[in-house]
Scaffold this active site. Sequence first.
Site, short mmCIF file in Angstrom:
data_model
loop_
_atom_site.label_atom_id
_atom_site.label_comp_id
_atom_site.label_asym_id
_atom_site.label_seq_id
_atom_site.Cartn_x
_atom_site.Cartn_y
_atom_site.Cartn_z
N GLY A 9 49.40 40.33 43.57
CA GLY A 9 49.62 39.14 44.98
C GLY A 9 48.58 38.05 45.29
O GLY A 9 47.64 38.16 43.96
N TYR A 11 31.08 30.15 42.39
CA TYR A 11 31.12 32.00 41.88
C TYR A 11 29.44 32.53 41.90
O TYR A 11 28.68 31.82 41.45
CB TYR A 11 31.58 31.93 40.55
CG TYR A 11 32.95 31.57 40.25
CD1 TYR A 11 33.76 31.49 41.80
CD2 TYR A 11 33.52 31.83 39.03
CE1 TYR A 11 35.15 31.00 41.35
CE2 TYR A 11 34.67 31.34 38.99
CZ TYR A 11 35.91 31.24 39.36
OH TYR A 11 36.87 30.78 39.59
N SER A 37 43.82 35.29 37.79
CA SER A 37 44.76 36.75 38.08
C SER A 37 45.97 37.08 37.55
O SER A 37 46.50 37.69 38.26
CB SER A 37 44.71 36.54 39.81
OG SER A 37 43.23 36.12 40.38
N PRO A 38 45.74 37.09 36.18
CA PRO A 38 47.03 37.59 35.43
C PRO A 38 47.60 39.41 35.31
O PRO A 38 48.67 39.23 35.05
CB PRO A 38 46.19 37.26 33.99
CG PRO A 38 44.77 37.70 34.22
CD PRO A 38 44.40 36.54 35.52
N VAL A 43 45.35 45.11 42.11
CA VAL A 43 46.38 44.93 40.20
C VAL A 43 47.80 45.82 40.41
O VAL A 43 47.96 46.94 41.39
CB VAL A 43 45.29 45.51 38.84
CG1 VAL A 43 44.22 44.37 39.09
CG2 VAL A 43 45.06 47.13 39.29
N PHE A 44 48.50 45.06 39.01
CA PHE A 44 49.67 45.98 39.36
C PHE A 44 49.90 46.59 38.45
O PHE A 44 50.57 47.71 38.55
CB PHE A 44 50.89 45.34 39.48
CG PHE A 44 51.22 44.13 38.24
CD1 PHE A 44 51.29 44.71 37.07
CD2 PHE A 44 50.71 42.55 38.07
CE1 PHE A 44 51.49 43.86 35.47
CE2 PHE A 44 50.29 42.30 37.03
CZ PHE A 44 50.37 42.75 35.61
#
Length: 311
Positions: free
Chosen positions: A226, A52, A221-222, A231-232
Site C-alpha cells: 500500500g 531525497y 513503490s512497485p 512490501v507484499f
Amino acid sequence: MKTFTLPGTELVVPNVVLGLMRIAEMSDDDVRHLVRTARDAGIDFVDHADIYGGDHGCERRFAEAMRLTPSQRAEIVIQSKAGIVPGAGGLRYDFSYDHLVGQVDGSLAALGTDYLDILLLHRPDALVEPEEVARAFDDLASAGKVRYFGVSNHTPGQIELLKKYVTQPLVANQLQLSITHASLIAQGVSANMAGEDQAVDRDGGVLDYCRLHDITIQAWSPFQAGFFTGVFLGSPDHPELNAVIDRLAAAYDVPPIAVATAWITRHPAQMQVVLGTTTPERVTGAAQGSDLPLTRAEWYELFRAAGHLVP
C-alpha cells in the site's frame, strides 16, 4: 533488458529504473556497487528528487560517489523531481517559477552536471499557476538545463491544465503502482459495477489518458502493498499472492521479485518500473522481470490473487 524510445524524446531507455531515494547514508563503495550492478543489468536510468536525503542529499551523495566523467555522464539518463518543500509544520508544494528554477540549479550543482535529462513536477501543487510552470520550463529548456519534462502523481485534469500553457511535451507521469496497489488498472476492469468499491474511479482514468497521450507511466513503490505499508513479497499478509508468485518464479527460474516486476512490464502501456531498493541482489533480480513473458492467464492469476475483482 528491454529498452524503448521514450515517446516525446530521443532517449532510448530501459523499462526498469534505479531509484536513489535511500542512498544518503551509503558509503562511496556501496553507492558505486549499487549503480554498477544496475548498469550490468542494463539499467542506465536513475531517478532522483531534490527532497531525497534532505536538500539534494541523495543527488550529492550520488555525484560524490560516482565522480562521473563527461562521457560517463552522457551514458546515463538522470531524472530528478522538484516541487515538494519540507518544513517544521509539514510538507507543502511549490510550482512557482522561482522555486522550480532554483531547485533545478540546486540539483545540477549537487549532481555535478550541466543538465537533467528529465525533470518531473513531484506532487500536484494546489496553488499551481500553470503560466509560471510554462515560463520556468521554457527558461530551463532554452538554457540547456533540462532536456525533457514530466509530472508525478498527476491526474489527467491536472496534466491538461499544465498543457494549456506548457509548450514542451510532458513525457512521463510517475505513479504508485504494484500488484496490490493497482487501482489505476483495477477500476477499468470493474467499470460500470454499482456498489463495488473497485469500480470507484480514484485516478481520473489516468492509465488510459497516459496511453492516449504518449505519456509513459513510471511505477513507483512497485513492491509495496500500500502507501508505504511494507512490501507484499514474502509477507504473511498476502499468502495467496505469494504462493502464485513463488510458483511462477520457479517455473521461469527467476526470483520472486522478477515476477512482481514482470506483472508491470507485461502491461502493454509500456511502463517503467522504478526500483527503490539499495540491495544490489534485488536490483539484479528485479531486472530479470524486464522482459519476462508472462501469459495473459498468469497476469490475471496474479491480479486475482492480489485481491482484485475480475467480474
